[in-house]
Design an enzyme around this catalytic site. Structure first.
Site, PDB file in Angstrom:
ATOM      1  N   GLY A 155     -21.917  -2.425  45.408  1.00 32.80           N
ATOM      2  CA  GLY A 155     -21.017  -2.245  46.478  1.00 32.80           C
ATOM      3  C   GLY A 155     -19.877  -3.497  46.875  1.00 32.80           C
ATOM      4  NE  ARG A 156     -16.481  -3.159  52.334  1.00 28.34           N
ATOM      5  CZ  ARG A 156     -17.014  -2.486  53.434  1.00 28.34           C
ATOM      6  NH1 ARG A 156     -18.363  -2.705  53.496  1.00 28.34           N
ATOM      7  NH2 ARG A 156     -16.442  -1.639  54.215  1.00 28.34           N
ATOM      8  CB  ILE A 157     -21.255  -8.415  47.720  1.00 24.33           C
ATOM      9  CG1 ILE A 157     -20.756  -8.698  49.108  1.00 24.33           C
ATOM     10  CG2 ILE A 157     -21.594  -9.688  47.188  1.00 24.33           C
ATOM     11  CD1 ILE A 157     -21.754  -9.391  50.053  1.00 24.33           C
ATOM     12  CB  ALA A 235     -29.293  -9.901  47.506  1.00 20.20           C
ATOM     13  NE  ARG A 236     -30.179 -10.794  54.870  1.00 20.26           N
ATOM     14  CZ  ARG A 236     -28.579 -11.364  54.883  1.00 20.26           C
ATOM     15  NH1 ARG A 236     -28.184 -11.897  53.935  1.00 20.26           N
ATOM     16  NH2 ARG A 236     -27.889 -11.120  55.874  1.00 20.26           N
ATOM     17  CD  GLU A 265     -32.715 -17.699  54.259  1.00 20.63           C
ATOM     18  OE1 GLU A 265     -31.978 -17.693  54.879  1.00 20.63           O
ATOM     19  OE2 GLU A 265     -32.595 -17.225  52.777  1.00 20.63           O
ATOM     20  CG  HIS A 283     -28.518 -18.032  53.595  1.00 17.75           C
ATOM     21  ND1 HIS A 283     -29.246 -17.185  54.057  1.00 17.75           N
ATOM     22  CD2 HIS A 283     -27.207 -16.969  53.575  1.00 17.75           C
ATOM     23  CE1 HIS A 283     -28.929 -15.850  54.040  1.00 17.75           C
ATOM     24  NE2 HIS A 283     -27.543 -15.847  53.765  1.00 17.75           N
ATOM     25  N   GLY A 285     -23.569 -18.514  51.362  1.00 17.43           N
ATOM     26  CA  GLY A 285     -22.750 -17.513  50.985  1.00 17.43           C
ATOM     27  C   GLY A 285     -21.349 -17.427  51.592  1.00 17.43           C
TER      28      GLY A 285
END
Length: 318
Positions: A155-157, A235-236, A265, A283, A285
């Protein structure tokens, strides 16, 4: 209409919220408690939640007729919100795509370079006062330029990461996604995840969270990776089976990992914290002033559209 923002925001976002809306801004950075989520749905017309504010189906079941009609999520990921349950309760959901793309891709490259070149380990060595000077075989890491990278999710990322890998480091890009993509750079589409994992030097994760991707990276995928390979996750956390990852690292099945997110987390297992071949970030990002301000303004743009009866710019559908 009353607006509740569930975390402190960058100054420009807070100033706009107070100037343009009847806004209350919570002063805690902790996720909402169950009681606070009940208050969010019953005491406000619009809520700006974020990661950790778990608006699950049972929360909506406890408030069958909520006063709140919009959850304007601060963040592109919304797996902490049960969108189907929200919509069924008459609550619309929006997110903030686009604003996070480049910053998140930059962190992916930060983790790749830091892990491949053992930067965290080297920094700890210098800080400890134990560095004894340069020598030809000191802390030899992995070369990144020209290597083969596999990107899970385009996708975008994912595309932003791939663009950096190709144009910045001359890397051979391969990817797995739901379908083949039309891209502005050469990239090999590999429809099978274990096959992709087996063929690359670095496996980088860029898929959304949620039930469909939970433990997408499991023991089978980790077993397929080369012993010299690195796993990078921006990502997650739940995309990776953390127990399987720890086992793969401890057993030498893969060479290392760079992580910005974690399955539970902010809890990070001691086993990961103790490994020198794992780079750990809290985290980060989207953690730049510009990006977090853009995210906040995008969330408030959704709020403004809702209040003015316009179509929501970033509506999320089930």
């Amino acid at each position: 209409m009353k607006l509740w923002i569930t975390r402190p925001m960058p100054p420009a976002v807070e100033a706009r919220a107070r100037a343009d809306f009847d806004a209350e801004i919570r002063d805690s950075n902790l996720p909402l408690s169950r009681d606070e989520m009940h208050r969010a749905l019953t005491g406000f017309d619009i809520v700006v939640p974020t990661l950790g504010d778990l608006f699950s189906a049972d929360i909506f079941a406890a408030v069958p007729q909520p006063r709140c009609k919009l959850l304007a999520n601060f963040g592109v990921g919304y797996n902490h919100i049960d969108v189907r349950a929200a919509l069924a309760a008459g609550v619309q959901v929006t997110n903030t795509p686009g604003a996070v793309t480049d910053a998140t891709a930059d962190i992916a490259m930060t983790l790749l370079l830091a892990t491949a070149r053992r930067a965290g380990e080297g920094e700890r060595l210098v800080r400890s006062g134990q560095w004894q000077g340069w020598h030809p075989t000191q802390m030899l890491g992995q070369h990144v330029t020209g290597k083969r990278v596999g990107i899970v999710g385009m996708g975008r990322i994912g595309q932003a990461i791939a663009r950096r890998c190709h144009f910045g480091f001359g890397m051979q890009v391969a990817y797995v996604a739901r379908s083949r993509k039309e891209l502005e750079f050469p990239a090999e589409y590999v429809p099978d995840l274990p096959a992709l994992a087996a063929s690359v030097d670095f496996l980088m994760l860029a898929v959304p969270g949620g039930a469909e991707t939970r433990h997408l990276i499991d023991a089978l995928v980790l077993d397929a990776m080369k012993p010299s390979a690195l796993l990078i996750n921006i990502a997650r956390g739940e995309v990776v089976d953390e127990t399987a990852l720890i086992g793969a690292l401890q057993g030498g099945q893969i060479a290392g990992a760079g992580l910005d997110v974690y399955e539970f987390e902010p809890e990070v297992p001691a086993a990961l914290r103790e490994m020198e071949n794992v780079t750990l970030l809290p985290h980060l990002g989207t953690a730049t002033e510009e990006v977090r301000t853009d995210m906040g303004n995008m969330a408030l743009d959704n709020v403004a559209a809702f209040l003015n009866g316009r179509p929501l710019p970033n509506a999320v559908t089930a």
